[in-house]
Design a protein around this motif. Structure first.
Motif, PDB file in Angstrom:
ATOM      1  N   GLY A  99      13.249 -39.303  21.853  1.00  0.00           N
ATOM      2  CA  GLY A  99      14.578 -39.873  22.064  1.00  0.00           C
ATOM      3  C   GLY A  99      15.626 -39.445  21.062  1.00  0.00           C
ATOM      4  O   GLY A  99      16.637 -40.146  20.906  1.00  0.00           O
ATOM      5  N   PHE A 100      15.437 -38.326  20.386  1.00  0.00           N
ATOM      6  CA  PHE A 100      16.483 -37.830  19.500  1.00  0.00           C
ATOM      7  C   PHE A 100      17.685 -37.426  20.356  1.00  0.00           C
ATOM      8  O   PHE A 100      17.544 -36.738  21.371  1.00  0.00           O
ATOM      9  CB  PHE A 100      15.994 -36.639  18.684  1.00  0.00           C
ATOM     10  N   ASN A 101      18.879 -37.800  19.915  1.00  0.00           N
ATOM     11  CA  ASN A 101      20.053 -37.717  20.786  1.00  0.00           C
ATOM     12  C   ASN A 101      20.737 -36.363  20.816  1.00  0.00           C
ATOM     13  O   ASN A 101      21.347 -36.001  21.822  1.00  0.00           O
ATOM     14  CB  ASN A 101      21.089 -38.776  20.359  1.00  0.00           C
ATOM     15  N   ASP A 102      20.698 -35.605  19.720  1.00  0.00           N
ATOM     16  CA  ASP A 102      21.506 -34.388  19.611  1.00  0.00           C
ATOM     17  C   ASP A 102      20.650 -33.274  19.007  1.00  0.00           C
ATOM     18  O   ASP A 102      20.722 -32.994  17.807  1.00  0.00           O
ATOM     19  CB  ASP A 102      22.738 -34.671  18.747  1.00  0.00           C
ATOM     20  N   VAL A 103      19.817 -32.652  19.840  1.00  0.00           N
ATOM     21  CA  VAL A 103      18.816 -31.702  19.367  1.00  0.00           C
ATOM     22  C   VAL A 103      19.206 -30.280  19.766  1.00  0.00           C
ATOM     23  O   VAL A 103      19.531 -30.018  20.929  1.00  0.00           O
ATOM     24  CB  VAL A 103      17.426 -32.036  19.938  1.00  0.00           C
ATOM     25  N   TYR A 104      19.118 -29.382  18.796  1.00  0.00           N
ATOM     26  CA  TYR A 104      19.420 -27.969  19.040  1.00  0.00           C
ATOM     27  C   TYR A 104      18.204 -27.117  18.667  1.00  0.00           C
ATOM     28  O   TYR A 104      17.608 -27.310  17.602  1.00  0.00           O
ATOM     29  CB  TYR A 104      20.612 -27.515  18.196  1.00  0.00           C
ATOM     30  N   ASN A 105      17.878 -26.168  19.538  1.00  0.00           N
ATOM     31  CA  ASN A 105      16.843 -25.185  19.252  1.00  0.00           C
ATOM     32  C   ASN A 105      17.510 -23.861  18.919  1.00  0.00           C
ATOM     33  O   ASN A 105      18.342 -23.354  19.681  1.00  0.00           O
ATOM     34  CB  ASN A 105      15.924 -25.004  20.460  1.00  0.00           C
ATOM     35  N   VAL A 106      17.149 -23.281  17.769  1.00  0.00           N
ATOM     36  CA  VAL A 106      17.731 -22.008  17.348  1.00  0.00           C
ATOM     37  C   VAL A 106      16.993 -20.873  18.057  1.00  0.00           C
ATOM     38  O   VAL A 106      15.868 -20.512  17.679  1.00  0.00           O
ATOM     39  CB  VAL A 106      17.659 -21.835  15.811  1.00  0.00           C
ATOM     40  N   VAL A 107      17.614 -20.316  19.112  1.00  0.00           N
ATOM     41  CA  VAL A 107      16.976 -19.231  19.860  1.00  0.00           C
ATOM     42  C   VAL A 107      17.000 -17.958  19.007  1.00  0.00           C
ATOM     43  O   VAL A 107      17.975 -17.656  18.351  1.00  0.00           O
ATOM     44  CB  VAL A 107      17.694 -18.995  21.208  1.00  0.00           C
ATOM     45  N   GLY A 108      15.892 -17.264  19.010  1.00  0.00           N
ATOM     46  CA  GLY A 108      15.799 -16.071  18.154  1.00  0.00           C
ATOM     47  C   GLY A 108      15.292 -16.380  16.764  1.00  0.00           C
ATOM     48  O   GLY A 108      14.794 -15.492  16.059  1.00  0.00           O
ATOM     49  N   GLY A 109      15.412 -17.644  16.339  1.00  0.00           N
ATOM     50  CA  GLY A 109      14.877 -18.080  15.056  1.00  0.00           C
ATOM     51  C   GLY A 109      15.331 -17.248  13.875  1.00  0.00           C
ATOM     52  O   GLY A 109      16.395 -16.617  13.888  1.00  0.00           O
ATOM     53  N   LEU A 110      14.508 -17.229  12.841  1.00  0.00           N
ATOM     54  CA  LEU A 110      14.871 -16.473  11.639  1.00  0.00           C
ATOM     55  C   LEU A 110      14.873 -14.969  11.880  1.00  0.00           C
ATOM     56  O   LEU A 110      15.481 -14.226  11.115  1.00  0.00           O
ATOM     57  CB  LEU A 110      13.920 -16.819  10.487  1.00  0.00           C
ATOM     58  N   ASN A 111      14.207 -14.512  12.945  1.00  0.00           N
ATOM     59  CA  ASN A 111      14.261 -13.074  13.267  1.00  0.00           C
ATOM     60  C   ASN A 111      15.692 -12.615  13.524  1.00  0.00           C
ATOM     61  O   ASN A 111      16.040 -11.459  13.272  1.00  0.00           O
ATOM     62  CB  ASN A 111      13.412 -12.773  14.509  1.00  0.00           C
ATOM     63  N   GLN A 112      16.531 -13.537  14.020  1.00  0.00           N
ATOM     64  CA  GLN A 112      17.923 -13.193  14.321  1.00  0.00           C
ATOM     65  C   GLN A 112      18.897 -13.737  13.281  1.00  0.00           C
ATOM     66  O   GLN A 112      20.104 -13.632  13.454  1.00  0.00           O
ATOM     67  CB  GLN A 112      18.299 -13.752  15.708  1.00  0.00           C
ATOM     68  N   TRP A 113      18.368 -14.308  12.226  1.00  0.00           N
ATOM     69  CA  TRP A 113      19.220 -14.913  11.180  1.00  0.00           C
ATOM     70  C   TRP A 113      19.564 -13.797  10.176  1.00  0.00           C
ATOM     71  O   TRP A 113      19.114 -13.790   9.042  1.00  0.00           O
ATOM     72  CB  TRP A 113      18.450 -16.044  10.502  1.00  0.00           C
ATOM     73  N   THR A 114      20.393 -12.840  10.622  1.00  0.00           N
ATOM     74  CA  THR A 114      20.596 -11.615   9.849  1.00  0.00           C
ATOM     75  C   THR A 114      21.998 -11.445   9.301  1.00  0.00           C
ATOM     76  O   THR A 114      22.239 -10.598   8.453  1.00  0.00           O
ATOM     77  CB  THR A 114      20.277 -10.392  10.728  1.00  0.00           C
ATOM     78  N   ASP A 115      22.952 -12.229   9.791  1.00  0.00           N
ATOM     79  CA  ASP A 115      24.340 -12.087   9.338  1.00  0.00           C
ATOM     80  C   ASP A 115      24.449 -12.434   7.859  1.00  0.00           C
ATOM     81  O   ASP A 115      23.777 -13.340   7.360  1.00  0.00           O
ATOM     82  CB  ASP A 115      25.228 -13.023  10.169  1.00  0.00           C
ATOM     83  N   ASP A 116      25.316 -11.723   7.123  1.00  0.00           N
ATOM     84  CA  ASP A 116      25.495 -11.996   5.694  1.00  0.00           C
ATOM     85  C   ASP A 116      25.984 -13.406   5.432  1.00  0.00           C
ATOM     86  O   ASP A 116      25.817 -13.940   4.326  1.00  0.00           O
ATOM     87  CB  ASP A 116      26.481 -10.991   5.075  1.00  0.00           C
ATOM     88  N   ARG A 117      26.614 -14.007   6.431  1.00  0.00           N
ATOM     89  CA  ARG A 117      27.101 -15.385   6.259  1.00  0.00           C
ATOM     90  C   ARG A 117      25.976 -16.406   6.411  1.00  0.00           C
ATOM     91  O   ARG A 117      26.207 -17.604   6.250  1.00  0.00           O
ATOM     92  CB  ARG A 117      28.180 -15.681   7.306  1.00  0.00           C
ATOM     93  N   LEU A 118      24.790 -15.937   6.728  1.00  0.00           N
ATOM     94  CA  LEU A 118      23.667 -16.837   6.992  1.00  0.00           C
ATOM     95  C   LEU A 118      22.622 -16.699   5.901  1.00  0.00           C
ATOM     96  O   LEU A 118      21.580 -16.075   6.094  1.00  0.00           O
ATOM     97  CB  LEU A 118      23.058 -16.517   8.362  1.00  0.00           C
ATOM     98  N   PRO A 119      22.884 -17.238   4.720  1.00  0.00           N
ATOM     99  CA  PRO A 119      21.961 -17.020   3.601  1.00  0.00           C
ATOM    100  C   PRO A 119      20.621 -17.707   3.802  1.00  0.00           C
ATOM    101  O   PRO A 119      20.527 -18.778   4.374  1.00  0.00           O
ATOM    102  CB  PRO A 119      22.710 -17.632   2.412  1.00  0.00           C
ATOM    103  N   ILE A 120      19.582 -17.058   3.317  1.00  0.00           N
ATOM    104  CA  ILE A 120      18.235 -17.606   3.333  1.00  0.00           C
ATOM    105  C   ILE A 120      17.835 -17.927   1.894  1.00  0.00           C
ATOM    106  O   ILE A 120      18.032 -17.120   0.986  1.00  0.00           O
ATOM    107  CB  ILE A 120      17.233 -16.602   3.938  1.00  0.00           C
ATOM    108  N   LYS A 121      17.273 -19.116   1.694  1.00  0.00           N
ATOM    109  CA  LYS A 121      16.852 -19.542   0.365  1.00  0.00           C
ATOM    110  C   LYS A 121      15.419 -19.063   0.116  1.00  0.00           C
ATOM    111  O   LYS A 121      14.521 -19.323   0.907  1.00  0.00           O
ATOM    112  CB  LYS A 121      16.930 -21.050   0.252  1.00  0.00           C
ATOM    113  N   THR A 122      15.216 -18.378  -0.992  1.00  0.00           N
ATOM    114  CA  THR A 122      13.883 -17.909  -1.368  1.00  0.00           C
ATOM    115  C   THR A 122      12.990 -19.092  -1.703  1.00  0.00           C
ATOM    116  O   THR A 122      13.423 -20.071  -2.319  1.00  0.00           O
ATOM    117  CB  THR A 122      13.983 -16.977  -2.590  1.00  0.00           C
TER     118      THR A 122
END
Length: 424
Positions: A99-122
């Motif tokens: 029953g979570f009301n506002d759920v988003y699935n990130v399609v492509g996941g971290l494989n597509q998390w490549t933009d410089d504006r999308l930092p990944i924390k080590t």
């Protein structure tokens, strides 16, 4: 009504997080369902919380409990994995079954998390433990059951014994709720931790230690010795009244160990409220006892014997310096302001405290903080249960020794001493 999952691209997810605020964990919560080895290799999105998909497959009940303990059903929930397949399954489950009301699935996941504006924390020794909270309303105390969801190894932090001052009765009603949770999920409790010598509630540490077949180690800060000395004098007790035999481990700053095989644990000394206060970082969660309170309250008081607002300022800035902004800060108590409509809350992120804590944000000077804290402390009365709390907690949770009757009665009795002053 059946709730549905909304697919979102990595860039759209980033924009949504930016819009809501990365550290606004009560408005947006980011769930990573990859395995821990993937996080160690590829990093993770800042301020995300990990519940491995393998647990979803092997122990749905535990996975569900861990998710519910973290996620506000009214918040925006963004779920990701490496490609979007596993997160899609969990997103559908969270929306349709939980029953979570506002759920988003990130399609492509971290494989597509490549933009410089999308930092990944080590990865930085910050795997996520499962934190279950039992809030004890009489003393507004948050008790924590902290578990490695993979191995089921567990710590109990700041447990409470119930005390009725009118009937002079101590009972383990709340502590039994902890045991119920432990038994329900088959958890292996290896440590019971008191963050400090509490002055507002009786600790259930010894009771729980005796009830648990795992014989957990009871831990407290090493400066408990100094607190014992102070209150031996205050209560006019003999040196034998408080001993160290009930504490299995005296914890010191920079002590480290692991919860399970992979969750790194570390300790810093955080005096200010009392000389023996310690704060524990367990993976990406930190348990700070009576140092920080929720940002709209500020911090704990510093006017107890051995307390110091200057030390409290230094202690909290040590947290600000050493711990990542995404660290989940779990407080020891919550007292919602009378003007606030909010219910009890016990967790927010360190980055929120650094920006918004009303007494000690990152920019406030020591002089400003000391003035605020001292003025507030001058208005406070002592905690209702201070005398029984100290005399029990400095014994590790045992009641004072029974006294034989001086009138020939067969049953000894237990007494709490209360210092009394006469004022004209």
């Amino acid at each position: 009504m059946t709730l549905t999952v909304k697919d979102i691209t990595p860039l759209e997810a980033y924009q949504r997080i930016e819009e809501l605020g990365l550290y606004s964990c009560h408005r947006v919560q980011i769930i990573d369902v990859r395995e821990r080895h993937e996080i160690e290799t590829f990093g993770k999105i800042e301020a995300s919380y990990n519940v491995p998909f393998s647990v979803y497959e092997s122990n749905r009940d535990m996975f569900t409990a861990a998710l519910i303990d973290l996620v506000d059903k009214e918040a925006t929930v963004i779920i990701y994995c490496r490609s979007g397949r596993r997160s899609g399954i969990v997103s559908k489950y969270a929306a349709e079954e939980l029953g979570f009301n506002d759920v988003y699935n990130v399609v492509g996941g971290l494989n597509q998390w490549t933009d410089d504006r999308l930092p990944i924390k080590t990865y930085a020794n910050d795997h996520s433990p499962w934190v279950h909270t039992i809030f004890e309303h009489e003393t507004a105390t948050a008790q924590y059951i902290v578990t490695d969801i993979v191995s089921k190894e567990t710590y109990i932090i700041d447990p409470v014994l119930d005390y009725d001052p009118l009937d002079a009765v101590v009972q383990p009603r709340t502590a039994k709720l902890i045991l119920e949770h432990v038994n329900r999920f088959g958890l292996n409790v290896t440590k019971i931790i008191d963050t400090h010598v509490h002055a507002d509630h009786l600790t259930a540490a010894i009771y729980l230690k005796e009830q648990l077949p795992s014989n957990p180690e009871f831990c407290i800060g090493s400066n408990v010795v100094e607190v014992q000395k102070t209150f031996l004098e205050r209560y006019n007790l003999p040196p034998t009244a408080f001993t160290m035999e009930h504490f299995d481990r005296l914890v010191k700053e920079d002590d480290t160990w692991t919860l399970g095989d992979m969750i790194h644990c570390s300790v810093i000394a955080t005096p200010g409220h009392t000389p023996a206060c310690m704060s524990y970082r367990i993976g990406d969660a930190a348990f700070v006892g009576d140092t920080l309170f929720m940002p709209d309250i500020g911090t704990a008081r510093c006017d107890f014997p051995g307390g110091s607002a200057e030390q409290m300022y230094t202690s909290i800035h040590k947290m600000y310096k050493l711990w990542p902004n995404g660290t989940r800060i779990y407080v020891g108590h919550d007292y919602p302001p009378a003007t606030s409509l909010r219910t009890h809350m016990v967790m927010t992120l360190l980055g929120v405290h650094k920006k918004l804590n009303k007494m000690i944000d990152e920019e406030k000077s020591m002089d400003e903080y000391v003035k605020l804290r001292s003025e507030r402390d001058a208005t406070l009365r002592v905690p209702r249960f201070i005398h029984p709390s100290l005399q029990v907690n400095l014994r590790g949770g045992l009641l004072p020794q029974d006294e034989p009757s001086v009138h020939g009665k067969a049953t000894p009795q237990t007494f709490i001493k209360v210092p009394i002053r006469f004022r004209t």
